[in-house]
Write an enzyme that holds these catalytic residues in place. Structure first.
Site, PDB file in Angstrom:
ATOM      1  N   GLU A  80     -33.085   4.836   3.929  1.00 23.39           N
ATOM      2  CA  GLU A  80     -32.644   6.218   4.112  1.00 23.39           C
ATOM      3  C   GLU A  80     -32.587   6.590   5.592  1.00 23.39           C
ATOM      4  O   GLU A  80     -31.697   7.349   6.012  1.00 23.39           O
ATOM      5  CB  GLU A  80     -33.589   7.163   3.375  1.00 23.39           C
ATOM      6  CG  GLU A  80     -33.574   7.021   1.864  1.00 23.39           C
ATOM      7  CD  GLU A  80     -34.458   5.892   1.348  1.00 23.39           C
ATOM      8  OE1 GLU A  80     -34.516   5.701   0.120  1.00 23.39           O
ATOM      9  OE2 GLU A  80     -35.089   5.189   2.175  1.00 23.39           O
ATOM     10  N   PRO A 293     -37.653 -11.413   2.878  1.00 23.60           N
ATOM     11  CA  PRO A 293     -38.238 -10.462   1.931  1.00 23.60           C
ATOM     12  C   PRO A 293     -38.082  -9.029   2.424  1.00 23.60           C
ATOM     13  O   PRO A 293     -38.087  -8.765   3.635  1.00 23.60           O
ATOM     14  CB  PRO A 293     -39.720 -10.867   1.888  1.00 23.60           C
ATOM     15  CG  PRO A 293     -39.754 -12.270   2.416  1.00 23.60           C
ATOM     16  CD  PRO A 293     -38.649 -12.342   3.420  1.00 23.60           C
ATOM     17  N   ARG A 294     -37.962  -8.102   1.476  1.00 24.45           N
ATOM     18  CA  ARG A 294     -37.764  -6.700   1.837  1.00 24.45           C
ATOM     19  C   ARG A 294     -39.006  -6.083   2.475  1.00 24.45           C
ATOM     20  O   ARG A 294     -38.901  -5.320   3.426  1.00 24.45           O
ATOM     21  CB  ARG A 294     -37.367  -5.902   0.599  1.00 24.45           C
ATOM     22  CG  ARG A 294     -37.279  -4.400   0.844  1.00 24.45           C
ATOM     23  CD  ARG A 294     -36.599  -3.680  -0.281  1.00 24.45           C
ATOM     24  NE  ARG A 294     -36.679  -2.233  -0.168  1.00 24.45           N
ATOM     25  CZ  ARG A 294     -35.950  -1.493   0.666  1.00 24.45           C
ATOM     26  NH1 ARG A 294     -35.087  -2.081   1.466  1.00 24.45           N
ATOM     27  NH2 ARG A 294     -36.083  -0.184   0.707  1.00 24.45           N
ATOM     28  N   ASN A 363     -28.903  -2.882  -0.141  1.00 22.10           N
ATOM     29  CA  ASN A 363     -27.675  -2.455   0.523  1.00 22.10           C
ATOM     30  C   ASN A 363     -26.744  -3.622   0.854  1.00 22.10           C
ATOM     31  O   ASN A 363     -26.973  -4.361   1.812  1.00 22.10           O
ATOM     32  CB  ASN A 363     -28.049  -1.688   1.796  1.00 22.10           C
ATOM     33  CG  ASN A 363     -26.844  -1.200   2.558  1.00 22.10           C
ATOM     34  OD1 ASN A 363     -25.735  -1.166   2.037  1.00 22.10           O
ATOM     35  ND2 ASN A 363     -27.050  -0.802   3.804  1.00 22.10           N
ATOM     36  N   LEU A 364     -25.674  -3.775   0.072  1.00 22.79           N
ATOM     37  CA  LEU A 364     -24.682  -4.813   0.359  1.00 22.79           C
ATOM     38  C   LEU A 364     -23.700  -4.400   1.444  1.00 22.79           C
ATOM     39  O   LEU A 364     -22.971  -5.232   1.982  1.00 22.79           O
ATOM     40  CB  LEU A 364     -23.904  -5.169  -0.911  1.00 22.79           C
ATOM     41  CG  LEU A 364     -22.910  -4.137  -1.457  1.00 22.79           C
ATOM     42  CD1 LEU A 364     -21.826  -4.844  -2.286  1.00 22.79           C
ATOM     43  CD2 LEU A 364     -23.578  -3.077  -2.298  1.00 22.79           C
ATOM     44  N   GLU A 366     -24.135  -3.288   4.536  1.00 20.95           N
ATOM     45  CA  GLU A 366     -24.436  -3.808   5.866  1.00 20.95           C
ATOM     46  C   GLU A 366     -23.988  -5.258   5.997  1.00 20.95           C
ATOM     47  O   GLU A 366     -23.461  -5.669   7.032  1.00 20.95           O
ATOM     48  CB  GLU A 366     -25.931  -3.681   6.155  1.00 20.95           C
ATOM     49  CG  GLU A 366     -26.310  -3.977   7.594  1.00 20.95           C
ATOM     50  CD  GLU A 366     -27.771  -3.723   7.880  1.00 20.95           C
ATOM     51  OE1 GLU A 366     -28.103  -3.400   9.034  1.00 20.95           O
ATOM     52  OE2 GLU A 366     -28.593  -3.859   6.948  1.00 20.95           O
TER      53      GLU A 366
END
Length: 458
Positions: A80, A293-294, A363-364, A366
Protein backbone atom coordinates in the site's frame (compact mmCIF):
# COMPACT_ATOMS: atom_id res chain seq x y z
CA UNK A 1 -9.28 22.11 -3.22
CA UNK A 2 -10.38 20.35 -0.06
CA UNK A 3 -13.01 17.64 -0.50
CA UNK A 4 -16.30 18.42 1.20
CA UNK A 5 -18.86 16.14 2.74
CA UNK A 6 -21.79 17.48 0.75
CA UNK A 7 -24.20 14.58 0.39
CA UNK A 8 -21.85 12.30 2.34
CA UNK A 9 -23.05 9.30 4.33
CA UNK A 10 -23.35 10.96 7.73
CA UNK A 11 -25.88 13.42 6.26
CA UNK A 12 -28.20 10.61 5.20
CA UNK A 13 -29.55 7.23 6.30
CA UNK A 14 -26.28 5.60 5.26
CA UNK A 15 -23.28 4.84 7.42
CA UNK A 16 -24.87 5.22 10.85
CA UNK A 17 -22.71 3.75 13.61
CA UNK A 18 -24.24 0.40 14.69
CA UNK A 19 -24.26 1.04 18.44
CA UNK A 20 -24.66 -2.50 19.75
CA UNK A 21 -22.12 -4.13 17.46
CA UNK A 22 -19.75 -1.21 17.86
CA UNK A 23 -19.87 -1.59 21.66
CA UNK A 24 -19.07 -5.30 21.29
CA UNK A 25 -16.23 -4.42 18.91
CA UNK A 26 -14.74 -1.95 21.39
CA UNK A 27 -15.00 -4.47 24.22
CA UNK A 28 -13.14 -7.06 22.15
CA UNK A 29 -10.44 -4.53 21.28
CA UNK A 30 -9.85 -3.71 24.95
CA UNK A 31 -9.74 -7.40 25.85
CA UNK A 32 -7.31 -8.22 23.04
CA UNK A 33 -5.08 -5.16 23.47
CA UNK A 34 -2.54 -6.92 25.75
CA UNK A 35 -2.17 -9.67 23.14
CA UNK A 36 -1.46 -7.06 20.45
CA UNK A 37 1.52 -5.84 22.46
CA UNK A 38 2.60 -9.41 23.24
CA UNK A 39 2.59 -10.10 19.50
CA UNK A 40 4.81 -7.07 18.89
CA UNK A 41 7.19 -8.27 21.61
CA UNK A 42 7.25 -11.73 20.04
CA UNK A 43 8.08 -10.29 16.62
CA UNK A 44 10.81 -8.18 18.23
CA UNK A 45 12.83 -11.41 18.36
CA UNK A 46 13.62 -10.73 14.72
CA UNK A 47 13.97 -6.96 15.00
CA UNK A 48 13.94 -4.68 18.04
CA UNK A 49 12.35 -2.03 15.81
CA UNK A 50 8.97 -3.70 16.39
CA UNK A 51 9.07 -2.03 19.80
CA UNK A 52 10.03 1.38 18.44
CA UNK A 53 7.42 4.15 18.64
CA UNK A 54 5.28 1.88 20.79
CA UNK A 55 3.30 4.74 22.45
CA UNK A 56 2.05 5.80 19.01
CA UNK A 57 -0.03 2.63 18.95
CA UNK A 58 -2.19 4.35 21.57
CA UNK A 59 -1.85 7.93 20.24
CA UNK A 60 0.90 8.95 22.67
CA UNK A 61 4.56 9.86 22.39
CA UNK A 62 4.57 12.32 19.50
CA UNK A 63 7.81 14.15 20.22
CA UNK A 64 8.06 16.53 17.27
CA UNK A 65 5.79 19.57 16.95
CA UNK A 66 2.46 18.66 15.36
CA UNK A 67 1.58 20.35 12.06
CA UNK A 68 -2.19 20.36 11.67
CA UNK A 69 -4.18 20.50 8.42
CA UNK A 70 -2.07 17.93 6.54
CA UNK A 71 -3.45 15.45 4.00
CA UNK A 72 -3.70 12.16 5.84
CA UNK A 73 -2.69 9.06 3.84
CA UNK A 74 -2.91 5.67 5.51
CA UNK A 75 -0.90 2.83 3.92
CA UNK A 76 -0.99 -0.22 6.14
CA UNK A 77 2.12 -2.03 4.86
CA UNK A 78 4.66 -2.30 2.04
CA UNK A 79 2.37 -2.78 -0.96
CA UNK A 80 0.00 0.00 0.00
CA UNK A 81 2.89 2.38 0.73
CA UNK A 82 4.42 1.76 -2.67
CA UNK A 83 1.04 2.15 -4.34
CA UNK A 84 0.55 5.52 -2.64
CA UNK A 85 3.86 6.87 -3.99
CA UNK A 86 2.52 8.51 -7.18
CA UNK A 87 -0.24 10.25 -5.22
CA UNK A 88 2.12 11.41 -2.48
CA UNK A 89 4.65 12.67 -5.03
CA UNK A 90 2.01 14.91 -6.64
CA UNK A 91 0.93 16.34 -3.30
CA UNK A 92 4.56 17.00 -2.33
CA UNK A 93 5.12 18.84 -5.62
CA UNK A 94 2.10 21.00 -4.79
CA UNK A 95 3.65 21.92 -1.43
CA UNK A 96 1.10 20.01 0.65
CA UNK A 97 1.97 18.57 4.05
CA UNK A 98 1.40 14.82 4.41
CA UNK A 99 0.52 12.78 7.48
CA UNK A 100 1.59 9.25 6.50
CA UNK A 101 0.40 6.44 8.77
CA UNK A 102 1.09 2.71 8.78
CA UNK A 103 0.23 -0.35 10.84
CA UNK A 104 3.32 -2.50 10.13
CA UNK A 105 7.02 -2.03 10.67
CA UNK A 106 7.80 -2.96 7.07
CA UNK A 107 5.29 -0.38 5.84
CA UNK A 108 7.00 2.27 7.94
CA UNK A 109 10.42 1.21 6.70
CA UNK A 110 9.22 1.42 3.10
CA UNK A 111 7.78 4.88 3.66
CA UNK A 112 11.04 6.05 5.23
CA UNK A 113 12.98 4.71 2.25
CA UNK A 114 10.72 6.26 -0.40
CA UNK A 115 10.17 9.65 1.24
CA UNK A 116 13.26 10.14 3.39
CA UNK A 117 13.95 13.70 2.17
CA UNK A 118 10.37 14.87 2.70
CA UNK A 119 10.31 13.29 6.15
CA UNK A 120 13.61 14.97 7.07
CA UNK A 121 12.33 18.35 5.86
CA UNK A 122 9.10 17.99 7.84
CA UNK A 123 6.82 17.97 4.78
CA UNK A 124 5.85 14.39 5.64
CA UNK A 125 5.09 13.28 9.19
CA UNK A 126 5.29 9.51 9.54
CA UNK A 127 3.59 7.78 12.49
CA UNK A 128 1.70 4.59 13.29
CA UNK A 129 -2.07 4.64 13.11
CA UNK A 130 -3.25 3.97 16.67
CA UNK A 131 -5.15 0.83 17.50
CA UNK A 132 -8.85 1.14 16.76
CA UNK A 133 -9.93 2.20 20.27
CA UNK A 134 -12.40 5.06 20.66
CA UNK A 135 -10.26 7.15 22.96
CA UNK A 136 -7.02 6.55 20.99
CA UNK A 137 -8.60 7.41 17.63
CA UNK A 138 -10.33 10.50 19.04
CA UNK A 139 -7.03 11.71 20.50
CA UNK A 140 -5.17 11.05 17.24
CA UNK A 141 -7.67 13.08 15.20
CA UNK A 142 -7.73 15.87 17.80
CA UNK A 143 -3.93 16.16 17.80
CA UNK A 144 -3.32 16.11 14.04
CA UNK A 145 -6.59 17.64 12.73
CA UNK A 146 -5.95 16.47 9.13
CA UNK A 147 -7.52 18.25 6.16
CA UNK A 148 -8.96 14.99 4.81
CA UNK A 149 -8.00 11.33 4.81
CA UNK A 150 -7.15 8.80 2.11
CA UNK A 151 -7.08 5.15 3.16
CA UNK A 152 -5.37 2.79 0.72
CA UNK A 153 -6.98 -0.27 -0.85
CA UNK A 154 -8.75 -2.35 1.84
CA UNK A 155 -8.26 -0.51 5.12
CA UNK A 156 -11.56 0.15 6.89
CA UNK A 157 -11.12 0.45 10.65
CA UNK A 158 -14.62 0.95 12.13
CA UNK A 159 -13.69 3.44 14.86
CA UNK A 160 -11.67 5.60 12.47
CA UNK A 161 -14.29 5.51 9.71
CA UNK A 162 -17.29 6.29 11.93
CA UNK A 163 -15.45 8.95 13.95
CA UNK A 164 -14.37 10.76 10.79
CA UNK A 165 -17.93 10.67 9.40
CA UNK A 166 -19.41 12.00 12.63
CA UNK A 167 -16.77 14.73 12.98
CA UNK A 168 -17.23 15.87 9.36
CA UNK A 169 -13.68 14.85 8.41
CA UNK A 170 -13.79 13.59 4.78
CA UNK A 171 -12.34 10.09 4.61
CA UNK A 172 -11.98 8.31 1.27
CA UNK A 173 -11.05 4.75 0.39
CA UNK A 174 -8.72 5.07 -2.61
CA UNK A 175 -7.26 2.45 -4.94
CA UNK A 176 -10.01 0.42 -3.33
CA UNK A 177 -10.46 -3.27 -3.96
CA UNK A 178 -12.91 -5.80 -2.55
CA UNK A 179 -12.82 -9.51 -3.37
CA UNK A 180 -15.94 -11.66 -3.55
CA UNK A 181 -14.85 -13.45 -0.38
CA UNK A 182 -14.42 -10.16 1.50
CA UNK A 183 -17.78 -8.90 0.29
CA UNK A 184 -19.44 -12.07 1.60
CA UNK A 185 -17.75 -11.59 4.97
CA UNK A 186 -19.04 -8.01 5.19
CA UNK A 187 -22.55 -9.14 4.34
CA UNK A 188 -22.48 -11.69 7.17
CA UNK A 189 -22.59 -8.75 9.57
CA UNK A 190 -25.73 -7.41 7.89
CA UNK A 191 -26.45 -3.70 8.26
CA UNK A 192 -23.54 -3.27 10.67
CA UNK A 193 -21.01 -4.49 8.09
CA UNK A 194 -22.49 -2.51 5.21
CA UNK A 195 -22.66 0.67 7.31
CA UNK A 196 -18.88 0.66 7.63
CA UNK A 197 -18.29 1.19 3.91
CA UNK A 198 -21.31 3.47 3.56
CA UNK A 199 -19.70 5.81 6.10
CA UNK A 200 -16.79 6.68 3.81
CA UNK A 201 -17.15 10.04 2.08
CA UNK A 202 -16.38 8.22 -1.16
CA UNK A 203 -14.78 5.08 -2.56
CA UNK A 204 -12.44 5.23 -5.56
CA UNK A 205 -12.34 1.68 -6.86
CA UNK A 206 -9.72 -0.03 -9.02
CA UNK A 207 -12.08 -1.95 -11.30
CA UNK A 208 -15.72 -2.46 -12.24
CA UNK A 209 -15.61 -5.74 -10.27
CA UNK A 210 -14.64 -3.84 -7.12
CA UNK A 211 -17.13 -1.02 -7.73
CA UNK A 212 -20.04 -3.45 -8.15
CA UNK A 213 -19.19 -5.19 -4.90
CA UNK A 214 -19.11 -1.90 -3.00
CA UNK A 215 -22.42 -0.91 -4.58
CA UNK A 216 -23.89 -4.24 -3.52
CA UNK A 217 -23.11 -3.15 0.05
CA UNK A 218 -25.23 -0.04 -0.43
CA UNK A 219 -22.35 2.36 -1.07
CA UNK A 220 -23.53 5.20 -3.31
CA UNK A 221 -20.37 7.28 -3.64
CA UNK A 222 -18.29 5.00 -5.90
CA UNK A 223 -16.12 5.82 -8.90
CA UNK A 224 -13.81 3.59 -10.97
CA UNK A 225 -10.38 5.18 -11.33
CA UNK A 226 -8.00 2.32 -12.13
CA UNK A 227 -5.07 0.95 -10.19
CA UNK A 228 -2.38 3.25 -8.75
CA UNK A 229 0.17 0.43 -8.94
CA UNK A 230 0.43 1.01 -12.70
CA UNK A 231 1.71 4.54 -11.97
CA UNK A 232 4.41 3.49 -9.49
CA UNK A 233 7.86 4.18 -11.00
CA UNK A 234 10.57 1.55 -10.78
CA UNK A 235 13.79 2.66 -9.09
CA UNK A 236 16.07 3.33 -12.09
CA UNK A 237 19.22 2.39 -10.19
CA UNK A 238 17.77 -1.00 -9.28
CA UNK A 239 16.61 -1.54 -12.86
CA UNK A 240 20.13 -0.85 -14.15
CA UNK A 241 21.59 -3.25 -11.58
CA UNK A 242 19.12 -5.92 -12.60
CA UNK A 243 19.78 -5.46 -16.31
CA UNK A 244 23.52 -5.72 -15.72
CA UNK A 245 22.99 -8.92 -13.72
CA UNK A 246 20.79 -10.33 -16.50
CA UNK A 247 23.51 -9.63 -19.05
CA UNK A 248 26.02 -11.58 -16.93
CA UNK A 249 23.59 -14.49 -16.56
CA UNK A 250 22.98 -14.64 -20.31
CA UNK A 251 26.69 -14.46 -21.05
CA UNK A 252 27.04 -17.66 -19.05
CA UNK A 253 24.32 -19.23 -21.18
CA UNK A 254 21.83 -19.35 -18.31
CA UNK A 255 18.28 -18.09 -17.74
CA UNK A 256 16.84 -16.96 -14.43
CA UNK A 257 13.40 -17.50 -12.91
CA UNK A 258 12.34 -15.26 -10.04
CA UNK A 259 9.80 -16.70 -7.59
CA UNK A 260 8.64 -13.39 -6.15
CA UNK A 261 6.95 -12.52 -2.85
CA UNK A 262 6.33 -16.15 -1.95
CA UNK A 263 4.19 -17.08 1.05
CA UNK A 264 4.43 -19.85 3.62
CA UNK A 265 4.00 -23.23 1.93
CA UNK A 266 4.67 -22.00 -1.58
CA UNK A 267 8.45 -22.31 -1.32
CA UNK A 268 8.13 -26.08 -0.89
CA UNK A 269 6.00 -26.32 -4.05
CA UNK A 270 8.42 -24.16 -6.04
CA UNK A 271 11.54 -25.95 -4.85
CA UNK A 272 10.06 -29.37 -5.67
CA UNK A 273 9.20 -28.15 -9.17
CA UNK A 274 12.70 -26.70 -9.56
CA UNK A 275 14.32 -29.95 -8.46
CA UNK A 276 12.24 -31.90 -10.99
CA UNK A 277 13.08 -29.35 -13.70
CA UNK A 278 16.83 -29.69 -13.12
CA UNK A 279 16.57 -33.50 -12.99
CA UNK A 280 14.78 -33.52 -16.36
CA UNK A 281 18.08 -32.57 -18.07
CA UNK A 282 16.14 -30.37 -20.49
CA UNK A 283 18.78 -27.64 -20.65
CA UNK A 284 22.39 -27.74 -21.76
CA UNK A 285 23.13 -25.08 -19.15
CA UNK A 286 20.88 -25.23 -16.09
CA UNK A 287 18.79 -22.14 -15.29
CA UNK A 288 19.01 -20.48 -11.87
CA UNK A 289 16.13 -19.82 -9.46
CA UNK A 290 15.95 -16.60 -7.45
CA UNK A 291 13.56 -17.18 -4.54
CA UNK A 292 12.32 -14.03 -2.77
CA UNK A 293 10.04 -14.61 0.26
CA UNK A 294 7.52 -11.86 0.97
CA UNK A 295 8.23 -11.55 4.70
CA UNK A 296 11.80 -10.92 5.89
CA UNK A 297 11.26 -12.80 9.16
CA UNK A 298 11.00 -15.98 7.07
CA UNK A 299 14.35 -15.59 5.28
CA UNK A 300 16.19 -18.00 7.60
CA UNK A 301 13.35 -20.51 7.53
CA UNK A 302 13.37 -20.56 3.71
CA UNK A 303 17.17 -20.82 3.67
CA UNK A 304 16.85 -23.97 5.76
CA UNK A 305 14.28 -25.38 3.32
CA UNK A 306 16.60 -24.78 0.38
CA UNK A 307 19.48 -26.41 2.23
CA UNK A 308 17.41 -29.41 3.35
CA UNK A 309 16.36 -30.11 -0.25
CA UNK A 310 20.02 -30.35 -1.24
CA UNK A 311 20.32 -27.31 -3.50
CA UNK A 312 23.58 -25.43 -3.93
CA UNK A 313 22.51 -21.91 -3.02
CA UNK A 314 23.67 -18.51 -1.93
CA UNK A 315 22.02 -15.62 -0.11
CA UNK A 316 21.71 -12.19 -1.69
CA UNK A 317 22.98 -10.76 1.62
CA UNK A 318 26.32 -12.50 1.03
CA UNK A 319 27.09 -10.27 -1.96
CA UNK A 320 28.84 -6.95 -1.54
CA UNK A 321 27.03 -4.97 -4.23
CA UNK A 322 26.85 -6.82 -7.54
CA UNK A 323 25.97 -10.53 -7.88
CA UNK A 324 28.80 -12.79 -6.76
CA UNK A 325 28.03 -16.49 -7.02
CA UNK A 326 29.51 -19.51 -8.74
CA UNK A 327 28.28 -21.19 -11.92
CA UNK A 328 27.26 -24.22 -9.85
CA UNK A 329 24.71 -22.26 -7.80
CA UNK A 330 21.18 -23.55 -8.41
CA UNK A 331 19.17 -21.24 -6.14
CA UNK A 332 19.68 -17.68 -4.95
CA UNK A 333 17.78 -16.58 -1.85
CA UNK A 334 16.66 -12.98 -2.26
CA UNK A 335 16.94 -12.07 1.42
CA UNK A 336 16.75 -8.30 0.93
CA UNK A 337 14.09 -5.62 1.18
CA UNK A 338 13.17 -3.05 -1.45
CA UNK A 339 15.06 -4.67 -4.34
CA UNK A 340 12.22 -6.26 -6.31
CA UNK A 341 12.83 -4.03 -9.38
CA UNK A 342 16.37 -5.45 -9.52
CA UNK A 343 15.16 -9.05 -9.28
CA UNK A 344 12.46 -8.47 -11.91
CA UNK A 345 14.85 -6.71 -14.30
CA UNK A 346 17.32 -9.59 -14.00
CA UNK A 347 14.75 -12.37 -14.49
CA UNK A 348 13.55 -13.99 -17.70
CA UNK A 349 10.36 -15.22 -16.03
CA UNK A 350 8.51 -14.58 -12.76
CA UNK A 351 6.46 -17.05 -10.75
CA UNK A 352 4.14 -14.78 -8.75
CA UNK A 353 3.92 -15.62 -5.08
CA UNK A 354 0.64 -15.71 -3.23
CA UNK A 355 -1.10 -17.20 -6.27
CA UNK A 356 0.00 -20.85 -5.98
CA UNK A 357 -1.79 -21.33 -2.67
CA UNK A 358 -4.96 -19.44 -1.60
CA UNK A 359 -3.37 -16.14 -0.52
CA UNK A 360 -4.94 -14.04 -3.30
CA UNK A 361 -1.76 -13.27 -5.22
CA UNK A 362 0.88 -10.57 -4.97
CA UNK A 363 1.54 -7.61 -7.25
CA UNK A 364 2.18 -8.80 -10.82
CA UNK A 365 2.10 -5.23 -12.14
CA UNK A 366 5.62 -4.38 -10.97
CA UNK A 367 7.04 -7.44 -12.71
CA UNK A 368 5.27 -6.51 -15.95
CA UNK A 369 6.53 -2.93 -15.68
CA UNK A 370 10.06 -4.35 -15.67
CA UNK A 371 9.22 -6.24 -18.87
CA UNK A 372 9.19 -9.64 -17.22
CA UNK A 373 6.68 -12.37 -18.21
CA UNK A 374 4.61 -13.80 -15.35
CA UNK A 375 3.36 -17.26 -14.39
CA UNK A 376 0.28 -17.17 -12.14
CA UNK A 377 -1.42 -19.80 -10.04
CA UNK A 378 -5.17 -20.05 -9.60
CA UNK A 379 -5.42 -17.66 -6.63
CA UNK A 380 -5.31 -14.06 -7.87
CA UNK A 381 -8.41 -12.52 -6.27
CA UNK A 382 -6.36 -9.62 -4.84
CA UNK A 383 -5.48 -8.65 -8.42
CA UNK A 384 -8.47 -10.10 -10.26
CA UNK A 385 -8.79 -7.58 -13.10
CA UNK A 386 -5.04 -7.05 -13.41
CA UNK A 387 -4.50 -10.80 -13.80
CA UNK A 388 -7.30 -11.15 -16.37
CA UNK A 389 -5.96 -8.24 -18.43
CA UNK A 390 -2.34 -9.47 -18.27
CA UNK A 391 -3.36 -12.93 -19.45
CA UNK A 392 -5.53 -11.56 -22.25
CA UNK A 393 -2.78 -9.35 -23.65
CA UNK A 394 -0.23 -12.16 -23.40
CA UNK A 395 1.95 -10.79 -20.59
CA UNK A 396 1.05 -13.63 -18.22
CA UNK A 397 0.00 -17.27 -18.26
CA UNK A 398 -1.97 -19.20 -15.66
CA UNK A 399 -1.09 -22.69 -14.43
CA UNK A 400 -3.38 -25.19 -12.74
CA UNK A 401 -3.48 -24.73 -8.98
CA UNK A 402 -5.09 -28.07 -8.17
CA UNK A 403 -2.06 -30.12 -9.14
CA UNK A 404 0.24 -27.79 -7.19
CA UNK A 405 -1.24 -28.93 -3.88
CA UNK A 406 -0.02 -32.50 -4.38
CA UNK A 407 2.75 -32.76 -6.96
CA UNK A 408 4.06 -29.62 -8.69
CA UNK A 409 3.91 -31.21 -12.15
CA UNK A 410 1.95 -28.34 -13.70
CA UNK A 411 4.43 -25.74 -12.46
CA UNK A 412 7.42 -27.76 -13.60
CA UNK A 413 5.93 -28.31 -17.06
CA UNK A 414 5.03 -24.63 -17.43
CA UNK A 415 8.57 -23.62 -16.49
CA UNK A 416 10.07 -26.15 -18.90
CA UNK A 417 7.82 -25.04 -21.76
CA UNK A 418 8.57 -21.33 -21.43
CA UNK A 419 12.29 -21.61 -20.65
CA UNK A 420 12.67 -23.85 -23.71
CA UNK A 421 11.15 -21.20 -25.97
CA UNK A 422 13.00 -17.89 -25.53
CA UNK A 423 11.08 -16.37 -28.45
CA UNK A 424 7.84 -16.83 -26.47
CA UNK A 425 9.44 -15.21 -23.41
CA UNK A 426 10.49 -12.26 -25.58
CA UNK A 427 6.96 -11.89 -26.97
CA UNK A 428 5.51 -11.97 -23.44
CA UNK A 429 8.08 -9.41 -22.24
CA UNK A 430 6.99 -6.99 -24.97
CA UNK A 431 3.34 -7.57 -24.10
CA UNK A 432 4.11 -6.92 -20.41
CA UNK A 433 5.45 -3.43 -21.14
CA UNK A 434 2.50 -2.62 -23.41
CA UNK A 435 0.13 -3.84 -20.71
CA UNK A 436 1.51 -1.62 -17.94
CA UNK A 437 1.78 1.43 -20.17
CA UNK A 438 -1.84 1.08 -21.34
CA UNK A 439 -3.23 1.04 -17.79
CA UNK A 440 -1.48 4.08 -16.34
CA UNK A 441 -3.34 7.23 -15.29
CA UNK A 442 -5.07 6.33 -12.01
CA UNK A 443 -3.24 9.10 -10.13
CA UNK A 444 -4.79 11.91 -12.18
CA UNK A 445 -8.21 10.29 -12.05
CA UNK A 446 -8.05 10.06 -8.27
CA UNK A 447 -6.93 13.67 -7.95
CA UNK A 448 -9.73 14.83 -10.24
CA UNK A 449 -12.34 12.84 -8.32
CA UNK A 450 -11.16 14.23 -4.98
CA UNK A 451 -11.04 17.80 -6.22
CA UNK A 452 -14.39 17.81 -8.00
CA UNK A 453 -16.31 15.21 -5.95
CA UNK A 454 -17.20 13.63 -9.28
CA UNK A 455 -18.71 10.44 -7.88
CA UNK A 456 -21.23 8.23 -9.56
CA UNK A 457 -24.47 8.35 -7.58
CA UNK A 458 -26.67 5.27 -7.70
Amino acid sequence: MTPSLEGAPNDSQYGARPKFWFAVYQLLWHLLLPFAFIRLAWRARHSAQYLSHLPERLAFGYKKPIKQGAIWIHAVSVGETRAAQPLIDVYLERGESILLTHMTLNGRRTGASLFGKAIASGQIRQVYLPYDLCWAVAKFIRIFKPKFGLFMETEAWPTVVFDCAEKGLPLFLVNARLSERSARRVNRFGKAGRALFQAFAGILAQTEFDAQRYRSLGVRQVEIVGNLKFDVPLDPNLVVQGQSWKHEIHQGGRLMVCAASTRDGEEEVILKAWRDLLLSNTFKVSPVLCLVPRHPERFSEVANQIHDMGFRFQRRSEWNVSPQYGADIQVILGDSMGEMPMYYSAADLVVMGGSLLPFGGQNLIEACAAGCPVLLGEHTYNFQQAAIDAIQIGAAKRISGELLLTEPIALMEALKELLSHPEELERMATAAKIYTSAHQGATQKILAALEHQNFTLN
